[in-house]
Enzyme design. Structure first.
Site, PDB file in Angstrom:
ATOM      1  N   GLU A 126     -80.257   5.281 -34.713  1.00  0.00           N
ATOM      2  CA  GLU A 126     -79.507   6.468 -34.294  1.00  0.00           C
ATOM      3  C   GLU A 126     -78.027   6.367 -34.641  1.00  0.00           C
ATOM      4  O   GLU A 126     -77.400   7.367 -35.023  1.00  0.00           O
ATOM      5  CB  GLU A 126     -79.688   6.689 -32.792  1.00  0.00           C
ATOM      6  CG  GLU A 126     -81.052   7.200 -32.401  1.00  0.00           C
ATOM      7  CD  GLU A 126     -82.144   6.152 -32.412  1.00  0.00           C
ATOM      8  OE1 GLU A 126     -83.337   6.514 -32.392  1.00  0.00           O
ATOM      9  OE2 GLU A 126     -81.778   4.940 -32.444  1.00  0.00           O
ATOM     10  N   HIS A 196     -88.504   9.404 -22.001  1.00  0.00           N
ATOM     11  CA  HIS A 196     -88.759  10.636 -22.735  1.00  0.00           C
ATOM     12  C   HIS A 196     -88.558  11.880 -21.872  1.00  0.00           C
ATOM     13  O   HIS A 196     -89.132  12.926 -22.162  1.00  0.00           O
ATOM     14  CB  HIS A 196     -90.183  10.631 -23.314  1.00  0.00           C
ATOM     15  CG  HIS A 196     -90.421   9.549 -24.313  1.00  0.00           C
ATOM     16  ND1 HIS A 196     -90.801   8.280 -23.942  1.00  0.00           N
ATOM     17  CD2 HIS A 196     -90.317   9.526 -25.665  1.00  0.00           C
ATOM     18  CE1 HIS A 196     -90.932   7.516 -25.018  1.00  0.00           C
ATOM     19  NE2 HIS A 196     -90.640   8.262 -26.078  1.00  0.00           N
TER      20      HIS A 196
END
Length: 392
Positions: A126, A196
Site C-alpha cells: 500500500e 475488513h
C-alpha cells in the site's frame, strides 16, 4: 490468530465462560449471547450474521444528467472510471488485482478496453501504491489508486499524510499532487470482523490538504467520484462495501459531477436533526420514519457526504431549527468524526440546543465477528437515542 479464534469459539461453546461472568441486570444480554453461540444451528447463525442492519432506500431517478441505466454501486464506480479513462488520456488506474477487475469487480473490463498500460496491477504494498500515485500526479497525470480494503490503508498513512497532503504546502504551491484519488472499500459488511470492517475516515480528517468523501448510493458514488478525480486536491474516496451489490439505482450513463464539501438534506424535519454518511444514512432514513410513526417526531436527515472539509453551515442551520442533534457512524465512538461535529455544533449552536448532542456509534473495541449485531449502530439504538432526547 486463527488458532486463537478457534480456541475462543471452542471455549465459548464448551464452558460459556464469557457469558458465565454476566449476572444480574445483564442476564438478558447473556441469553442473547447464548443464542449466538456456536452451538446454535448453522442456518440460524448464518441468517443472523449476514442480515443487513438497514433497508436500502434508493434515490429518485436523476433527470438532469441525461439517459440513465440500472446499476448497483460497484457498476456506478466502473462507469465513472470508464468515463474518466475515455475523456482523459493521462488517467491511469492501479492497485492490487485491479487489472483482473478487483475484489469487488469495480474495474472489471477496463484493462481489456483501455490497455495494460492504463489499468494495471501493483505489488501488494500500500505504501508503494500511494507513493507511486503521488509521483504520477506530481508529473501531471491523473492517478487513481485503489487500496483493496480501507483496513489496509494504514501502511500508506505516512505517504498520504506527510507527502500527498503536504506536497502543495511544502513547495509554496509550485508543485502539487492534486490529481491523485485514492479509492478504498470501507465500512462493515456483516461478517468482515477485525480486518475488513473498519471505518478509518477520522484518522485522515485530522490532516489538512486532503478531501475525504463517502457516498450513500450509486448515483452519489459516480458523481462524487468524478468530482474527486477532477478536484485539484488529493482525495480519499471511501466506498461502502456492503452497498456494492445491495444498492441499485438508475444512474446517468454520461459523466456528471456532484459538488464536494456540500451536505445534502434528504428529508426536512422540525424536531431532531439526524446526521450520518455512507451506509448509516439508510439506517437514519428508516429511523426517521419510525420516529414519525411511533412518536410523532419530525426528523431532518442530512447526508454529510464530504467528511473533510465538512458542511458546517448546513448542519448548524438544521440544528438551530430543530434544537436536537443525533450523529451516527460505524467507527468507534472515541475520536470518531461525530466528536468533531458535536464539538462544532456545541460551539456554534449552544443557545439553540434543547437536549445534549447524542452520538450513536461503534464501541471502543476492534470490530468483532460473532458479536457484530451488538456493535453496529442499528435503527433501534438510534431510535432509543431519539426517544431519550425528546423526553430530556
Amino acid at each position: 490468530m486463527a488458532a486463537a479464534a478457534r480456541f475462543f469459539i471452542r471455549g465459548a461453546n464448551s464452558k460459556l465462560s464469557i457469558t458465565g461472568a454476566v449476572t444480574g441486570a445483564h442476564s438478558s444480554f447473556r441469553a442473547t449471547l447464548l443464542k449466538l453461540s456456536p452451538s446454535c444451528s448453522s442456518r440460524a447463525k448464518t441468517q443472523r450474521r449476514h442480515a443487513a442492519h438497514f433497508t436500502y432506500q434508493p434515490d429518485p431517478v436523476p433527470t438532469q444528467y441525461g439517459p440513465t441505466q440500472k446499476m448497483n454501486l460497484f457498476q456506478s464506480i466502473t462507469s465513472a472510471l470508464d468515463n474518466t479513462l475515455a475523456s482523459d488520456p493521462t488517467a491511469v488506474i492501479f492497485g492490487e488485482d485491479v487489472a483482473f477487475g478487483g475484489v469487488f469487480r469495480c474495474t472489471v473490463g477496463l484493462r481489456d478496453k483501455y490497455g495494460k498500460d492504463r489499468v494495471f496491477n501493483t505489488p501488494l504494498c500500500e505504501q508503494g501504491i500511494v507513493g507511486f500515485g503521488i509521483g504520477v500526479a506530481a508529473a501531471g497525470a491523473t492517478a487513481i489508486a485503489e487500496i483493496q480494503f480501507a483496513d489496509y490503508i494504514f501502511p500508506a498513512f505516512d505517504q498520504i499524510v506527510n507527502e500527498a497532503a503536504k506536497y502543495r504546502y511544502r513547495s509554496g504551491n509550485m508543485y502539487d499532487c492534486g490529481k491523485l484519488t485514492i479509492r478504498a472499500p470501507w465500512g462493515c459488511v456483516g461478517h468482515g470482523s477485525l480486518y475488513h470492517s473498519q471505518s478509518p475516515e477520522a484518522f485522515f480528517a485530522h490532516c489538512p490538504g486532503l478531501k475525504i468523501v463517502i457516498p450513500r448510493g450509486p448515483v452519489q458514488a459516480k458523481g462524487l467520484l468524478l468530482s474527486c478525480i477532477a478536484d485539484e486536491n488529493p482525495c480519499i474516496f471511501f466506498e461502502p462495501k456492503i452497498l456494492y451489490r445491495a444498492a441499485v439505482e438508475q444512474v446517468p450513463v454520461e459523466a456528471y459531477t456532484i459538488p464536494l464539501t456540500q451536505a445534502e438534506v434528504l428529508q426536512e424535519g422540525s424536531d431532531v436533526t439526524l446526521v450520518a454518511w455512507g451506509t448509516q444514512i439508510h439506517v437514519l432514513r428508516e429511523v426517521a420514519n419510525m420516529a414519525q410513526e411511533k412518536l410523532g417526531v419530525s426528523c431532518e436527515v442530512i447526508d454529510l457526504q464530504s467528511i473533510l472539509p465538512w458542511d458546517i453551515e448546513t448542519v448548524c442551520k438544521s440544528v438551530v431549527k430543530t434544537g436536537r442533534l443525533v450523529i451516527s457512524h460505524e467507527a468507534p465512538v472515541t475520536g470518531g468524526f461525530a466528536a468533531e461535529i458535536s464539538s462544532t455544533v456545541q460551539e456554534e449552536c449552544f443557545l439553540n440546543l434543547e437536549a445534549p448532542i447524542t452520538r450513536v456509534c461503534g464501541y471502543d473495541t476492534p470490530f468483532p465477528h460473532i458479536f457484530e449485531p451488538f456493535y453496529i449502530p442499528d435503527k433501534w439504538k438510534c431510535f432509543d437515542a431519539i426517544k431519550k432526547m425528546i423526553n430530556y
